[in-house]
Design a protein around this motif. Structure first.
Motif, PDB file in Angstrom:
ATOM      1  N   PHE A  42      14.727   8.409  -2.540  1.00 37.00           N
ATOM      2  CA  PHE A  42      14.420   9.360  -3.601  1.00 37.00           C
ATOM      3  C   PHE A  42      15.110   8.979  -4.904  1.00 37.00           C
ATOM      4  O   PHE A  42      16.291   8.640  -4.913  1.00 37.00           O
ATOM      5  CB  PHE A  42      14.888  10.738  -3.140  1.00 37.00           C
ATOM      6  N   GLN A  71       0.838  -1.196   0.000  1.00 37.60           N
ATOM      7  CA  GLN A  71       0.000   0.000   0.000  1.00 37.60           C
ATOM      8  C   GLN A  71       0.873   1.247   0.000  1.00 37.60           C
ATOM      9  O   GLN A  71       2.055   1.199   0.331  1.00 37.60           O
ATOM     10  CB  GLN A  71      -0.934   0.015   1.211  1.00 37.60           C
ATOM     11  N   ALA A  72       0.254   2.357  -0.348  1.00 41.15           N
ATOM     12  CA  ALA A  72       0.957   3.625  -0.297  1.00 41.15           C
ATOM     13  C   ALA A  72       1.216   4.020   1.151  1.00 41.15           C
ATOM     14  O   ALA A  72       0.435   3.676   2.050  1.00 41.15           O
ATOM     15  CB  ALA A  72       0.127   4.705  -0.988  1.00 41.15           C
ATOM     16  N   GLN A  84      11.547   1.637  -3.438  1.00 40.07           N
ATOM     17  CA  GLN A  84      11.435   1.010  -2.119  1.00 40.07           C
ATOM     18  C   GLN A  84      11.677  -0.486  -2.247  1.00 40.07           C
ATOM     19  O   GLN A  84      10.869  -1.213  -2.834  1.00 40.07           O
ATOM     20  CB  GLN A  84      10.058   1.270  -1.499  1.00 40.07           C
ATOM     21  N   TRP A 122       0.513   9.919  -2.354  1.00 44.55           N
ATOM     22  CA  TRP A 122       1.295   8.764  -2.795  1.00 44.55           C
ATOM     23  C   TRP A 122       0.453   7.789  -3.603  1.00 44.55           C
ATOM     24  O   TRP A 122      -0.702   7.536  -3.275  1.00 44.55           O
ATOM     25  CB  TRP A 122       1.835   8.003  -1.582  1.00 44.55           C
ATOM     26  N   GLY A 123       1.062   7.211  -4.627  1.00 49.52           N
ATOM     27  CA  GLY A 123       0.505   6.038  -5.274  1.00 49.52           C
ATOM     28  C   GLY A 123       0.847   4.801  -4.457  1.00 49.52           C
ATOM     29  O   GLY A 123       1.690   4.858  -3.557  1.00 49.52           O
ATOM     30  N   ALA A 124       0.193   3.701  -4.786  1.00 47.77           N
ATOM     31  CA  ALA A 124       0.410   2.457  -4.032  1.00 47.77           C
ATOM     32  C   ALA A 124       1.695   1.750  -4.441  1.00 47.77           C
ATOM     33  O   ALA A 124       2.108   0.792  -3.800  1.00 47.77           O
ATOM     34  CB  ALA A 124      -0.772   1.515  -4.212  1.00 47.77           C
ATOM     35  N   PHE A 129      13.813   9.657   4.188  1.00 39.91           N
ATOM     36  CA  PHE A 129      13.186   8.669   5.044  1.00 39.91           C
ATOM     37  C   PHE A 129      14.189   7.968   5.947  1.00 39.91           C
ATOM     38  O   PHE A 129      15.324   7.687   5.557  1.00 39.91           O
ATOM     39  CB  PHE A 129      12.468   7.613   4.202  1.00 39.91           C
ATOM     40  N   GLY A 130      13.723   7.655   7.150  1.00 37.67           N
ATOM     41  CA  GLY A 130      14.459   6.730   7.993  1.00 37.67           C
ATOM     42  C   GLY A 130      14.193   5.308   7.528  1.00 37.67           C
ATOM     43  O   GLY A 130      13.366   5.077   6.645  1.00 37.67           O
ATOM     44  N   PRO A 131      14.867   4.323   8.135  1.00 37.24           N
ATOM     45  CA  PRO A 131      14.743   2.929   7.708  1.00 37.24           C
ATOM     46  C   PRO A 131      13.402   2.300   8.077  1.00 37.24           C
ATOM     47  O   PRO A 131      13.077   1.223   7.593  1.00 37.24           O
ATOM     48  CB  PRO A 131      15.889   2.232   8.428  1.00 37.24           C
ATOM     49  N   TYR A 186      10.028   7.447  -6.052  1.00 32.58           N
ATOM     50  CA  TYR A 186      10.823   6.837  -5.002  1.00 32.58           C
ATOM     51  C   TYR A 186      10.967   5.347  -5.306  1.00 32.58           C
ATOM     52  O   TYR A 186      10.057   4.720  -5.848  1.00 32.58           O
ATOM     53  CB  TYR A 186      10.158   6.989  -3.633  1.00 32.58           C
ATOM     54  N   LEU A 241       7.084   4.839   9.144  1.00 34.47           N
ATOM     55  CA  LEU A 241       8.178   5.556   8.513  1.00 34.47           C
ATOM     56  C   LEU A 241       8.215   6.995   9.007  1.00 34.47           C
ATOM     57  O   LEU A 241       7.196   7.678   9.049  1.00 34.47           O
ATOM     58  CB  LEU A 241       7.992   5.572   6.992  1.00 34.47           C
ATOM     59  N   ALA A 269      12.836   1.474   3.697  1.00 30.74           N
ATOM     60  CA  ALA A 269      12.203   2.773   3.490  1.00 30.74           C
ATOM     61  C   ALA A 269      12.356   3.222   2.042  1.00 30.74           C
ATOM     62  O   ALA A 269      13.274   2.801   1.339  1.00 30.74           O
ATOM     63  CB  ALA A 269      12.833   3.804   4.421  1.00 30.74           C
ATOM     64  N   PRO A 270      11.462   4.084   1.576  1.00 26.92           N
ATOM     65  CA  PRO A 270      11.607   4.650   0.226  1.00 26.92           C
ATOM     66  C   PRO A 270      12.866   5.511   0.118  1.00 26.92           C
ATOM     67  O   PRO A 270      13.236   6.205   1.067  1.00 26.92           O
ATOM     68  CB  PRO A 270      10.353   5.523   0.071  1.00 26.92           C
ATOM     69  N   TYR A 292      12.677  14.071  -9.267  1.00 31.13           N
ATOM     70  CA  TYR A 292      11.673  15.104  -9.037  1.00 31.13           C
ATOM     71  C   TYR A 292      11.455  15.845 -10.348  1.00 31.13           C
ATOM     72  O   TYR A 292      12.418  16.264 -10.994  1.00 31.13           O
ATOM     73  CB  TYR A 292      12.162  16.074  -7.969  1.00 31.13           C
ATOM     74  N   LEU A 304       3.046  16.352  -5.168  1.00 33.74           N
ATOM     75  CA  LEU A 304       2.918  17.417  -4.172  1.00 33.74           C
ATOM     76  C   LEU A 304       1.730  18.277  -4.575  1.00 33.74           C
ATOM     77  O   LEU A 304       1.748  18.910  -5.636  1.00 33.74           O
ATOM     78  CB  LEU A 304       4.213  18.219  -4.167  1.00 33.74           C
ATOM     79  N   TYR A 353       1.000  21.464  -0.565  1.00 31.95           N
ATOM     80  CA  TYR A 353       2.344  20.921  -0.385  1.00 31.95           C
ATOM     81  C   TYR A 353       2.332  19.627   0.421  1.00 31.95           C
ATOM     82  O   TYR A 353       3.276  19.318   1.135  1.00 31.95           O
ATOM     83  CB  TYR A 353       3.295  21.957   0.230  1.00 31.95           C
ATOM     84  N   GLN A 354       1.222  18.885   0.295  1.00 32.85           N
ATOM     85  CA  GLN A 354       1.157  17.556   0.868  1.00 32.85           C
ATOM     86  C   GLN A 354       1.505  16.546  -0.214  1.00 32.85           C
ATOM     87  O   GLN A 354       1.080  16.693  -1.365  1.00 32.85           O
ATOM     88  CB  GLN A 354      -0.252  17.247   1.381  1.00 32.85           C
ATOM     89  N   LEU A 355       2.258  15.524   0.158  1.00 30.21           N
ATOM     90  CA  LEU A 355       2.599  14.473  -0.796  1.00 30.21           C
ATOM     91  C   LEU A 355       1.460  13.465  -0.879  1.00 30.21           C
ATOM     92  O   LEU A 355       1.070  12.884   0.140  1.00 30.21           O
ATOM     93  CB  LEU A 355       3.877  13.754  -0.377  1.00 30.21           C
ATOM     94  N   PHE A 376       7.292  13.226  -7.626  1.00 25.68           N
ATOM     95  CA  PHE A 376       8.461  12.474  -7.176  1.00 25.68           C
ATOM     96  C   PHE A 376       8.322  11.007  -7.560  1.00 25.68           C
ATOM     97  O   PHE A 376       7.228  10.464  -7.589  1.00 25.68           O
ATOM     98  CB  PHE A 376       8.578  12.528  -5.645  1.00 25.68           C
ATOM     99  N   LEU A 423       7.404   4.037  -6.341  1.00 20.82           N
ATOM    100  CA  LEU A 423       6.246   4.825  -5.915  1.00 20.82           C
ATOM    101  C   LEU A 423       6.269   6.201  -6.558  1.00 20.82           C
ATOM    102  O   LEU A 423       7.289   6.882  -6.543  1.00 20.82           O
ATOM    103  CB  LEU A 423       6.235   4.988  -4.390  1.00 20.82           C
ATOM    104  N   ALA A 451       8.161  22.760   4.297  1.00 18.02           N
ATOM    105  CA  ALA A 451       6.906  22.108   3.940  1.00 18.02           C
ATOM    106  C   ALA A 451       6.411  22.580   2.588  1.00 18.02           C
ATOM    107  O   ALA A 451       5.613  21.920   1.958  1.00 18.02           O
ATOM    108  CB  ALA A 451       5.845  22.391   4.994  1.00 18.02           C
TER     109      ALA A 451
END
Lengths: 115, 109
Positions: free
Chosen positions: B45, A41-42, B37, B99-101, A106-108, B35, A90, B42-43, B48, B91, B95-97, B33, B87, A97
């Motif tokens: 980068f 999932q996202a 994964q 996300w796709g699945a 991202f962290g791990p 990413y 995560l 974690a994702p 962009y 934005l 300015y919220q991301l 973006f 992924l 912002a």
């Protein structure tokens, strides 16, 4: 190297037993995000901080709380974990912002198992 | 509502080229973006895009068409280590991301 650190990498808790996940950053970024991600999932944004300003997503359950005592550290508290809260959590940071470039680092991640 | 669509899974052969598409419908646009994964991680980068056109970075390229609400990620000379989920995230005006699945890419020898 500047980075985002999450501890622990894996956490097992019991149904209903409070758990705290931690995130720290050496990037000195203003914004910290907490995401929940379930398999295939996202990532789902739970909340974010812009400096000390807390921004909760409308659909984030009250069971999830957060604290940011300073720029470097941020905590995710799950007050009464349910089986549905088992997921990867995560932490991510970004410099701002808004603006024209908002790459999130991202962290791990912390994988939470609820028994 | 806001929506990002990308294929669930794709398979490609080592050494080949693969294109992963992403279409989006969001309230406003301030950049897209990509990413990568790996499973259980974690994702990280990749790219962009905020203006139309192609951005090339080594074996990976990303394309954007804002008028069509469309982007793709192009991976060349595929290696086994490219097996991962990719992924797409947009934005929005706040300015919220969004996300796709993700698209799970399987590389076969």
């Amino acid at each position: 190297d500047a980075m985002v650190i999450q501890n622990p990498r894996s956490q097992v808790t019991q149904f209903g037993k409070p758990v705290t996940l931690s995130c720290s950053q050496t990037l000195n970024h203003n914004v910290i995000y907490w995401y929940q991600q379930k398999s295939s999932q996202a990532p789902k944004l739970l909340f974010h901080y812009y400096d000390k300003d807390f921004n909760n997503e409308a659909d984030t359950p009250d069971n999830f709380q957060s604290r940011r005592p300073n720029t470097s550290f941020c905590f995710l508290d799950i007050r009464s974990p349910g089986l549905g809260d088992a997921a990867m959590y995560l932490c991510a940071t970004s410099r701002v912002a808004g603006g024209d470039y908002n790459e999130q680092f991202f962290g791990p991640g912390t994988r939470l198992t609820v028994l | 509502g806001q929506n990002i669509d990308q294929p669930t899974e794709m398979t490609a052969t080592e050494g080949a080229i693969v294109q992963i598409n992403c279409t989006y419908q969001t309230s406003g646009f301030n950049g897209l973006f990509w990413y990568q994964q790996h499973a259980g991680e974690a994702p990280t980068f990749l790219s962009y895009n905020v203006l139309d056109g192609l951005e090339e970075k080594g074996r990976f390229s990303s394309f954007l068409s804002r008028s069509k609400g469309y982007s793709y990620l192009l991976l060349k000379e595929l290696q086994m280590k490219d097996s991962a989920s990719y992924l797409c995230a947009v934005l929005d005006s706040n300015y919220q991301l969004i996300w796709g699945a993700g698209t799970k890419l399987i590389i076969k020898p």
